[in-house]
Design an enzyme around this catalytic site. Structure first.
Site, short mmCIF file in Angstrom:
data_model
loop_
_atom_site.label_atom_id
_atom_site.label_comp_id
_atom_site.label_asym_id
_atom_site.label_seq_id
_atom_site.Cartn_x
_atom_site.Cartn_y
_atom_site.Cartn_z
N ARG A 223 -82.19 16.72 10.69
CA ARG A 223 -80.66 16.61 10.03
C ARG A 223 -80.79 16.44 8.20
NH1 ARG A 223 -78.79 10.51 11.54
NH2 ARG A 223 -80.73 11.08 11.07
N ARG B 297 -75.82 21.58 15.25
CA ARG B 297 -75.50 20.05 15.90
C ARG B 297 -73.84 19.91 15.83
NH1 ARG B 297 -75.32 16.52 16.65
NH2 ARG B 297 -76.28 14.59 16.29
N ARG C 8 -90.25 14.43 11.23
CA ARG C 8 -89.89 15.14 11.41
C ARG C 8 -89.43 15.95 10.90
NH1 ARG C 8 -85.62 9.97 12.39
NH2 ARG C 8 -86.65 8.95 14.43
N ASP D 254 -87.33 13.22 21.47
CA ASP D 254 -87.54 11.80 21.35
C ASP D 254 -88.87 11.20 21.81
OD1 ASP D 254 -86.12 10.25 19.50
OD2 ASP D 254 -86.21 9.21 20.93
N TYR E 298 -87.81 -0.75 22.44
CA TYR E 298 -86.46 -0.53 22.73
C TYR E 298 -85.73 -0.40 23.82
CZ TYR E 298 -86.65 2.48 18.59
OH TYR E 298 -87.10 2.63 17.08
O1 CP3 Z 1 -90.40 15.19 14.33
C1 CP3 Z 1 -89.69 15.59 14.71
O2 CP3 Z 1 -89.21 16.73 14.21
C2 CP3 Z 1 -89.83 15.66 16.31
C3 CP3 Z 1 -88.75 14.77 16.79
C4 CP3 Z 1 -88.34 13.82 16.94
C5 CP3 Z 1 -87.70 13.18 16.67
N1 CP3 Z 1 -87.82 12.13 17.18
C6 CP3 Z 1 -86.26 13.38 16.75
C7 CP3 Z 1 -84.42 12.66 16.37
C8 CP3 Z 1 -89.17 12.65 17.03
C9 CP3 Z 1 -91.16 12.74 17.06
C10 CP3 Z 1 -88.86 11.51 17.09
C11 CP3 Z 1 -89.73 10.11 17.30
C12 CP3 Z 1 -89.04 8.87 17.21
N2 CP3 Z 1 -87.59 8.93 18.01
C13 CP3 Z 1 -90.06 7.37 16.75
C14 CP3 Z 1 -91.39 7.71 16.37
C15 CP3 Z 1 -91.13 8.08 14.98
C16 CP3 Z 1 -90.51 7.24 14.20
O3 CP3 Z 1 -89.75 7.12 12.94
O4 CP3 Z 1 -90.96 6.01 13.66
C17 CP3 Z 1 -88.75 7.17 17.23
C18 CP3 Z 1 -88.83 5.27 16.35
C19 CP3 Z 1 -87.88 7.43 17.70
C20 CP3 Z 1 -86.38 6.64 17.96
C21 CP3 Z 1 -85.19 7.24 17.37
N3 CP3 Z 1 -84.34 8.40 17.80
C22 CP3 Z 1 -84.16 6.57 15.98
C23 CP3 Z 1 -85.27 5.43 15.49
C24 CP3 Z 1 -83.19 7.28 15.80
C25 CP3 Z 1 -82.89 7.90 14.89
C26 CP3 Z 1 -82.78 8.22 13.07
C27 CP3 Z 1 -82.58 8.33 12.63
O5 CP3 Z 1 -82.38 8.81 11.63
O6 CP3 Z 1 -80.84 8.19 12.05
C28 CP3 Z 1 -83.43 8.69 16.04
C29 CP3 Z 1 -82.35 10.27 16.52
C30 CP3 Z 1 -82.82 11.28 16.24
N4 CP3 Z 1 -84.59 11.77 16.67
C31 CP3 Z 1 -83.14 11.95 15.45
C32 CP3 Z 1 -84.31 13.38 15.64
C33 CP3 Z 1 -83.33 14.12 14.99
C34 CP3 Z 1 -81.43 12.37 14.77
C35 CP3 Z 1 -80.51 12.44 16.09
C36 CP3 Z 1 -79.28 13.12 15.33
O7 CP3 Z 1 -78.17 12.81 15.05
O8 CP3 Z 1 -79.50 14.82 14.96
#
Ligand code: CP3
Length: 348
Positions: free
Chosen positions: A30, A39, A26, A75, A150
């Site tokens: 943010r 964003r 990640r 994502d 999911y």
């Molecule tokens: O790693 C990176 O920088 C690349 C981008 C990336 C995102 N999601 C961006 C994102 C990657 C590799 C993911 C994978 C992802 N997404 C996973 C597997 C990794 C893990 O965390 O176990 C999972 C389970 C998801 C599902 C998901 N997407 C969730 C649970 C959330 C909310 C997370 C939070 O921090 O609140 C997201 C949204 C998400 N995916 C964001 C980002 C940058 C936040 C979006 C925003 O509001 O800007």
């Protein structure tokens, strides 16, 4: 530099280079003010679907820190839209219609990456063209079990009870759905490799909900097949992040990925005991360690490196995604400490 010779890729293949490569799960997100700024004018889904924007975001942490790998900004849920799933984010994934019956499971179509996710492939092409030759680009997908969680639950959950009960109530439909997700993610990752991804990562974020018996029944054979099929079509290192998988490592080893990602709850030394000293591991600093005073963070980095040194090779990372309240200056410090402490000839 010729293809496949970045420090990161060499480590993924089991070669120890001049120091441990480092990137952060990640890393685009943010906690970075430049991400939050961007964003303000574009929502998350639009950002992931607009190659110019997604490429910019992918490169933001690369401009700020001397990281060895970039990871595609997208994502794990993104490709599911191309399979007929209605999706939104708030901030985690929310599904329009969760899958709750065999008929609904069978209504999804296999992913055609060129048609369903052209923006992802274009983002990878743009990033690969901009990233220097000594830094690698990681493409990724969700592992079938995590996507299944999911899809059936309809969004995030602590225990994914709907999903785990569906496995038992509708074992046949669940297995078909898992296979469809597996086949689709093979196509998706192979397409990402062709578009410029140097390494491919599978995120199994919820696999820790399975015990060894259910892992062997519902996940292991499929994961082995997925990894084998990707490898047959794309000569790229494959990283498997089995989050919460401390009790599953002997089975995770059987998956056959090049690199195993370890979460922070399992000391890397114990992971290596179970995976063998021929394994390549990625991880696993506790994301909360970034909130510690610097001397303590420094010690924690050294401890992870010392343990990683027991494996054939080690890719330094956090044990899960970086928290959004993390101070970016702590990340700069962390990356510098990894460089310093892992340089060849430096006593850990
Ligand atoms: O790693 C990176 O920088 C690349 C981008 C990336 C995102 N999601 C961006 C994102 C990657 C590799 C993911 C994978 C992802 N997404 C996973 C597997 C990794 C893990 O965390 O176990 C999972 C389970 C998801 C599902 C998901 N997407 C969730 C649970 C959330 C909310 C997370 C939070 O921090 O609140 C997201 C949204 C998400 N995916 C964001 C980002 C940058 C936040 C979006 C925003 O509001 O800007």
């Amino acid at each position: 530099m010729p293809e496949g010779t970045t420090l990161f890729e060499r480590a993924c293949r089991g070669e120890r280079g001049e120091r441990a490569p480092v990137w952060i799960m990640r890393q685009a997100g943010r906690y970075l003010p430049e991400y939050r700024k961007l964003r303000e004018s574009v929502d998350f889904l639009t950002a992931t679907k607009t190659p110019e924007v997604a490429a910019r975001i992918t490169l933001q942490p690369m401009e700020r820190f001397p990281l060895d790998a970039a990871i595609l900004f997208s994502d794990i849920m993104t490709p599911l839209e191309g399979m007929g799933v209605g999706l939104d984010f708030d901030p985690g994934p929310v599904l329009e219609r969760p899958i709750r019956s065999a008929a609904e499971a069978r209504s999804l179509r296999p992913l055609d990456p060129e048609e369903g996710t052209p923006f992802v492939l274009e983002t990878l092409r743009q990033v690969r063209a901009e990233l220097g030759p000594d830094r690698a680009l990681i493409g990724f997908a969700g592992a079938p079990f995590t996507l299944f969680c999911y899809l059936v639950q309809g969004g995030g959950s602590k225990d994914f009870m709907e999903a785990r009960s569906f496995l038992r109530l509708e074992a046949e439909a669940a297995t078909e759905l898992l296979e469809l997700l597996g086949d689709s993610m093979v196509r998706y990752l192979v397409a990402q490799a062709r578009a410029g991804a140097d390494a491919l990562m599978l995120f199994d974020s919820w696999v820790g909900l399975l015990g060894p018996d259910t892992y062997r029944r519902f996940a292991l054979p499929l994961m082995r097949r997925v990894v084998g099929e990707i490898r047959a079509q794309a000569d790229r290192p494959i990283i498997y992040f089995a989050n919460g998988g401390a009790t599953l490592l002997p089975d995770v080893k059987e998956v056959g990925a090049d690199v195993v990602g370890i979460d922070w709850t399992l000391p890397l030394s114990r992971a290596v005991e179970q995976l063998g000293t021929g394994a390549v591991v990625q991880g696993n600093l506790d994301p909360a360690a970034l909130f510690a005073p610097r001397p303590e963070l420094d010690d924690a980095v050294r401890s992870v490196l010392r343990q990683g040194a027991l494996a054939a090779a080690h890719v330094f990372n956090l044990g899960h995604g970086i928290h959004r309240t993390t101070d970016p200056d702590q990340v700069a410090f962390l990356v510098d400490r990894v460089h310093q402490h892992s340089a060849r000839g430096t006593p850990a």
